[in-house]
Design an enzyme around this catalytic site. Structure first.
Site, PDB file in Angstrom:
ATOM      1  N   ARG A 246      42.316  44.420  37.199  1.00 31.05           N
ATOM      2  CA  ARG A 246      43.262  45.600  36.609  1.00 31.05           C
ATOM      3  C   ARG A 246      42.610  46.191  35.444  1.00 31.05           C
ATOM      4  NH1 ARG A 246      46.005  44.719  40.161  1.00 31.05           N
ATOM      5  NH2 ARG A 246      48.254  44.340  40.248  1.00 31.05           N
ATOM      6  N   GLU A 275      46.738  54.151  34.872  1.00 35.71           N
ATOM      7  CA  GLU A 275      46.753  54.738  36.257  1.00 35.71           C
ATOM      8  C   GLU A 275      48.324  55.436  36.536  1.00 35.71           C
ATOM      9  OE1 GLU A 275      46.371  51.646  39.308  1.00 35.71           O
ATOM     10  OE2 GLU A 275      44.473  50.951  38.544  1.00 35.71           O
ATOM     11  N   HIS A 293      42.185  53.002  42.918  1.00 34.62           N
ATOM     12  CA  HIS A 293      42.864  51.547  43.200  1.00 34.62           C
ATOM     13  C   HIS A 293      43.165  51.634  44.869  1.00 34.62           C
ATOM     14  CE1 HIS A 293      45.699  48.554  41.363  1.00 34.62           C
ATOM     15  NE2 HIS A 293      45.180  48.084  42.209  1.00 34.62           N
TER      16      HIS A 293
END
Length: 331
Positions: A246, A275, A293
């Site tokens: 993350r 994000e 991602h």
């Protein structure tokens, strides 16, 4: 006798047959269609459409309509609810402490994501060592090898893995195929680790020895920004950081400073703190390999994840508790 009700909070993309024939055989499946968070609260209240649900299938895409599962949302969930079964290995969008306080179990999908995420991490390791991003851009721009310098082989390089769970283990197996030496740091030694993987009890020692460091740890209050100035200072000069965990586990400002100063020669990133925004300074750095991602963006893995959540929900209906509980609910 009526079937227990299950609420799908998110979109089922691949496992439609399993939803209908497997989960649908033992539960009445409801689809979230509340217009917004307040409408969802009303639907969960006594007498509302969701007031009798036993389990929730949750995907992060439901946040666009009702928001994340924070303490306020969890406080409004119906008394009948036994479990939130989350589609994803990371579950930072769920306040697991608030759920635990209400007696609601939370599960996730750890093993289903291991191979796909490890593939992305291995790609970032290789691309960072070999600087394939620069080379590909040269090829597309008709520059051939202009400005490119010899890079580095993965063979004999030391890969330090922080967080040797399922993804870390899958990455270690891949890296060994490239003759990389594996170090790993965990809270505890992994009993399933291969004998050739060296356990290092001190993270500082791992950082001192590793040529490439891969982060494979969850985001929670203890790990948020846990990788910052001190940790970058402990790394080798010219080392590489890979992050498929993350974005929030890294102090992004300190990462950028380490790249700008040359302390890090490169970084391979699949995740970011804000994000879908990526800091423009990272975008401008030619030595960075950036992905949007992509960890579990495969049809096969996404179907595995959906089916695994269905299995957790069936366990709730049969035993009152899902499989693959998050670690905070196992303690």
């Amino acid at each position: 006798m009526s079937k227990p009700q299950v609420l799908i909070c998110g979109t089922i993309v691949h496992a439609h047959d399993e939803l209908k024939n497997d989960l649908g055989a033992v539960a009445e499946v409801l689809q979230l269609d509340s217009a917004d968070r307040q409408a969802f609260y009303k639907d969960c209240a006594e007498g509302g459409r969701y007031s009798n649900i036993t389990a929730i299938y949750r995907h992060n895409d439901s946040a666009s309509s009702i928001g994340v599962f924070d303490a306020d949302l969890i406080a409004h969930l119906p008394a009948s609810l036994k479990s939130i079964c989350h589609n994803g290995a990371g579950y930072d969008q769920i306040d697991v402490a608030a759920a635990k306080q209400r007696g609601i179990h939370v599960s996730h999908t750890p093993s289903a994501v291991d191979d796909a995420t490890a593939d992305v991490a291995m790609f970032l390791v290789l691309s960072s060592l070999r600087q394939f991003y620069r080379a590909e851009r040269n090829a597309r721009e008709g520059k051939w090898k202009s400005g490119l310098k010899p890079a580095h082989d993965p063979e004999t390089k030391v890969l330090g893995i922080i967080g040797m769970g399922g993804i870390g283990s899958a990455l270690a197996r891949r890296a060994e195929a490239f003759d990389m030496k594996i170090l790993y740091h965990n809270r505890n030694r992994n009993p399933n680790a291969q004998p050739s993987w060296e356990y290092v009890s001190s993270q500082a020692e791992l950082l001192r020895r590793a040529d490439v460091v891969s982060l494979n740890l969850p985001l929670n209050p203890q790990t948020e920004k846990s990788f910052g100035r001190e940790q970058f200072g402990q790394m080798k000069d010219g080392a590489i950081l890979v992050n498929t965990a993350r974005g929030g586990v890294v102090d992004e400002e300190e990462l950028i400073k380490a790249l700008e100063s040359g302390k890090l020669s490169s970084a391979g990133l699949d995740v970011y703190p804000a994000e879908p925004k990526i800091d423009s300074r990272l975008v401008a750095m030619e030595q960075c390999i950036l992905l949007p991602h992509m960890g579990t963006e495969t049809c096969e893995t996404q179907k595995k994840m959906e089916v695994q959540v269905f299995g957790s929900i069936k366990a709730v209906l049969e035993t009152g508790k899902p499989t693959f509980l998050v670690k905070e609910h196992r303690e």
